[in-house]
Design a protein around this motif. Structure first.
Motif, PDB file in Angstrom:
ATOM      1  N   ASN A   1       0.824  -1.233   0.000  1.00 20.61           N
ATOM      2  CA  ASN A   1       0.000   0.000   0.000  1.00 20.61           C
ATOM      3  C   ASN A   1       0.848   1.270   0.000  1.00 20.61           C
ATOM      4  O   ASN A   1       0.595   2.206   0.750  1.00 20.61           O
ATOM      5  CB  ASN A   1      -0.962   0.016   1.181  1.00 20.61           C
ATOM      6  N   PHE A   2       1.843   1.334  -0.869  1.00 22.10           N
ATOM      7  CA  PHE A   2       2.690   2.515  -0.979  1.00 22.10           C
ATOM      8  C   PHE A   2       1.908   3.748  -1.429  1.00 22.10           C
ATOM      9  O   PHE A   2       2.160   4.849  -0.969  1.00 22.10           O
ATOM     10  CB  PHE A   2       3.824   2.285  -1.991  1.00 22.10           C
ATOM     11  N   LEU A   3       0.978   3.558  -2.345  1.00 22.44           N
ATOM     12  CA  LEU A   3       0.270   4.694  -2.941  1.00 22.44           C
ATOM     13  C   LEU A   3      -0.951   5.149  -2.157  1.00 22.44           C
ATOM     14  O   LEU A   3      -1.499   6.208  -2.445  1.00 22.44           O
ATOM     15  CB  LEU A   3      -0.160   4.344  -4.373  1.00 22.44           C
ATOM     16  N   LEU A   4      -1.380   4.379  -1.186  1.00 21.74           N
ATOM     17  CA  LEU A   4      -2.591   4.722  -0.436  1.00 21.74           C
ATOM     18  C   LEU A   4      -2.510   6.092   0.229  1.00 21.74           C
ATOM     19  O   LEU A   4      -3.451   6.889   0.096  1.00 21.74           O
ATOM     20  CB  LEU A   4      -2.920   3.635   0.585  1.00 21.74           C
ATOM     21  N   PRO A   5      -1.424   6.448   0.916  1.00 23.78           N
ATOM     22  CA  PRO A   5      -1.373   7.797   1.511  1.00 23.78           C
ATOM     23  C   PRO A   5      -1.451   8.912   0.477  1.00 23.78           C
ATOM     24  O   PRO A   5      -2.066   9.950   0.723  1.00 23.78           O
ATOM     25  CB  PRO A   5      -0.022   7.819   2.236  1.00 23.78           C
ATOM     26  N   THR A   6      -0.864   8.696  -0.681  1.00 19.84           N
ATOM     27  CA  THR A   6      -0.916   9.701  -1.746  1.00 19.84           C
ATOM     28  C   THR A   6      -2.338   9.865  -2.254  1.00 19.84           C
ATOM     29  O   THR A   6      -2.795  10.991  -2.477  1.00 19.84           O
ATOM     30  CB  THR A   6       0.017   9.295  -2.902  1.00 19.84           C
ATOM     31  N   PHE A   7      -3.036   8.772  -2.443  1.00 19.45           N
ATOM     32  CA  PHE A   7      -4.429   8.836  -2.893  1.00 19.45           C
ATOM     33  C   PHE A   7      -5.287   9.569  -1.864  1.00 19.45           C
ATOM     34  O   PHE A   7      -6.111  10.405  -2.217  1.00 19.45           O
ATOM     35  CB  PHE A   7      -4.987   7.424  -3.138  1.00 19.45           C
ATOM     36  N   ILE A   8      -5.096   9.245  -0.597  1.00 22.31           N
ATOM     37  CA  ILE A   8      -5.905   9.865   0.453  1.00 22.31           C
ATOM     38  C   ILE A   8      -5.594  11.353   0.569  1.00 22.31           C
ATOM     39  O   ILE A   8      -6.494  12.178   0.748  1.00 22.31           O
ATOM     40  CB  ILE A   8      -5.689   9.135   1.795  1.00 22.31           C
ATOM     41  N   LYS A   9      -4.326  11.718   0.413  1.00 26.49           N
ATOM     42  CA  LYS A   9      -3.922  13.110   0.582  1.00 26.49           C
ATOM     43  C   LYS A   9      -4.350  14.008  -0.580  1.00 26.49           C
ATOM     44  O   LYS A   9      -4.790  15.129  -0.366  1.00 26.49           O
ATOM     45  CB  LYS A   9      -2.403  13.180   0.757  1.00 26.49           C
ATOM     46  N   TYR A  10      -4.233  13.529  -1.805  1.00 27.54           N
ATOM     47  CA  TYR A  10      -4.412  14.392  -2.968  1.00 27.54           C
ATOM     48  C   TYR A  10      -5.732  14.226  -3.713  1.00 27.54           C
ATOM     49  O   TYR A  10      -6.066  15.061  -4.544  1.00 27.54           O
ATOM     50  CB  TYR A  10      -3.261  14.203  -3.949  1.00 27.54           C
ATOM     51  N   LEU A  11      -6.463  13.177  -3.464  1.00 23.02           N
ATOM     52  CA  LEU A  11      -7.724  12.987  -4.174  1.00 23.02           C
ATOM     53  C   LEU A  11      -8.897  13.157  -3.218  1.00 23.02           C
ATOM     54  O   LEU A  11      -8.823  12.795  -2.042  1.00 23.02           O
ATOM     55  CB  LEU A  11      -7.774  11.601  -4.823  1.00 23.02           C
ATOM     56  N   ARG A  12      -9.963  13.692  -3.742  1.00 20.94           N
ATOM     57  CA  ARG A  12     -11.141  13.989  -2.919  1.00 20.94           C
ATOM     58  C   ARG A  12     -11.727  12.728  -2.284  1.00 20.94           C
ATOM     59  O   ARG A  12     -12.017  12.686  -1.108  1.00 20.94           O
ATOM     60  CB  ARG A  12     -12.178  14.688  -3.790  1.00 20.94           C
ATOM     61  N   HIS A  13     -11.897  11.712  -3.082  1.00 17.76           N
ATOM     62  CA  HIS A  13     -12.392  10.416  -2.593  1.00 17.76           C
ATOM     63  C   HIS A  13     -11.231   9.426  -2.642  1.00 17.76           C
ATOM     64  O   HIS A  13     -11.265   8.457  -3.398  1.00 17.76           O
ATOM     65  CB  HIS A  13     -13.559   9.919  -3.443  1.00 17.76           C
ATOM     66  N   GLY A  14     -10.220   9.691  -1.831  1.00 15.08           N
ATOM     67  CA  GLY A  14      -8.957   8.966  -1.913  1.00 15.08           C
ATOM     68  C   GLY A  14      -9.070   7.474  -1.753  1.00 15.08           C
ATOM     69  O   GLY A  14      -8.599   6.712  -2.592  1.00 15.08           O
ATOM     70  N   LEU A  15      -9.710   7.022  -0.687  1.00 14.69           N
ATOM     71  CA  LEU A  15      -9.795   5.586  -0.446  1.00 14.69           C
ATOM     72  C   LEU A  15     -10.634   4.899  -1.520  1.00 14.69           C
ATOM     73  O   LEU A  15     -10.264   3.839  -2.028  1.00 14.69           O
ATOM     74  CB  LEU A  15     -10.379   5.307   0.940  1.00 14.69           C
ATOM     75  N   ASN A  16     -11.735   5.514  -1.891  1.00 17.03           N
ATOM     76  CA  ASN A  16     -12.571   4.928  -2.946  1.00 17.03           C
ATOM     77  C   ASN A  16     -11.823   4.875  -4.278  1.00 17.03           C
ATOM     78  O   ASN A  16     -11.933   3.891  -5.018  1.00 17.03           O
ATOM     79  CB  ASN A  16     -13.872   5.711  -3.104  1.00 17.03           C
ATOM     80  N   SER A  17     -11.075   5.936  -4.588  1.00 18.91           N
ATOM     81  CA  SER A  17     -10.298   5.948  -5.826  1.00 18.91           C
ATOM     82  C   SER A  17      -9.219   4.875  -5.788  1.00 18.91           C
ATOM     83  O   SER A  17      -8.963   4.201  -6.789  1.00 18.91           O
ATOM     84  CB  SER A  17      -9.660   7.320  -6.037  1.00 18.91           C
ATOM     85  N   TYR A  18      -8.571   4.739  -4.644  1.00 19.01           N
ATOM     86  CA  TYR A  18      -7.539   3.716  -4.503  1.00 19.01           C
ATOM     87  C   TYR A  18      -8.124   2.330  -4.711  1.00 19.01           C
ATOM     88  O   TYR A  18      -7.561   1.502  -5.434  1.00 19.01           O
ATOM     89  CB  TYR A  18      -6.901   3.821  -3.117  1.00 19.01           C
TER      90      TYR A  18
END
Length: 144
Positions: free
Chosen positions: A90-107
């Motif tokens: 899960n390297f990219l999970l923090p980036t998705f959560i930080k920069y995308l509005r629906h980070g976890l869902n997008s991930y």
């Protein structure tokens, strides 16, 4: 057609074996994903490196196109391995959560378990190309 040396053939088969073992174990053994994702990625890199050593030096456009498609399937194998490693760490999970509005869902939508799709497409493309290349080489040999 440039043939592989016995050592290169052995490395190609070892890479393919590592990919198969890594994928099956990753799916079958639910509690430990990390080593099998790395085994798959190393196998995919080894398989791709050895397959890139194989080349066609003739002028048949169909065979040249099929070899380019083999390279596409090799890239798909490596991308599948990278996504498999991403699912483990899960390297990219923090980036998705930080920069995308629906980070976890997008991930979850773009990353989680998408390696299966890339592996399937790469395997189907690989099988198609290998069968077609052997048929085209037989046709070419009959012409000579």
């Amino acid at each position: 057609m440039k043939k592989l040396t016995p050592l290169q053939r052995m490395l190609l088969m070892a890479g393919a074996f590592m990919m198969v073992v890594g994928a099956i174990a990753y799916i079958a053994i639910d509690s430990v994903h990390v080593p099998f994702s790395i085994i798959f990625l190393i196998g995919a890199c080894l398989y791709t490196a050895m397959q890139c050593q194989q080349s066609y030096e003739g002028t048949n456009i169909v065979i040249r196109r099929l070899y380019r498609q083999l390279m596409i399937s090799d890239v798909l194998f490596i991308l599948a391995g990278l996504l498999m490693v991403e699912n483990s760490f899960n390297f990219l999970l923090p980036t998705f959560i930080k920069y995308l509005r629906h980070g976890l869902n997008s991930y979850l939508m773009f990353i989680v378990n998408k390696w299966i799709l890339l592996l399937l497409i790469g395997a189907l493309l690989q099988m198609y190309c290998v069968i077609r290349i052997s048929n085209e080489l037989e046709k070419e040999a009959k012409k000579l």
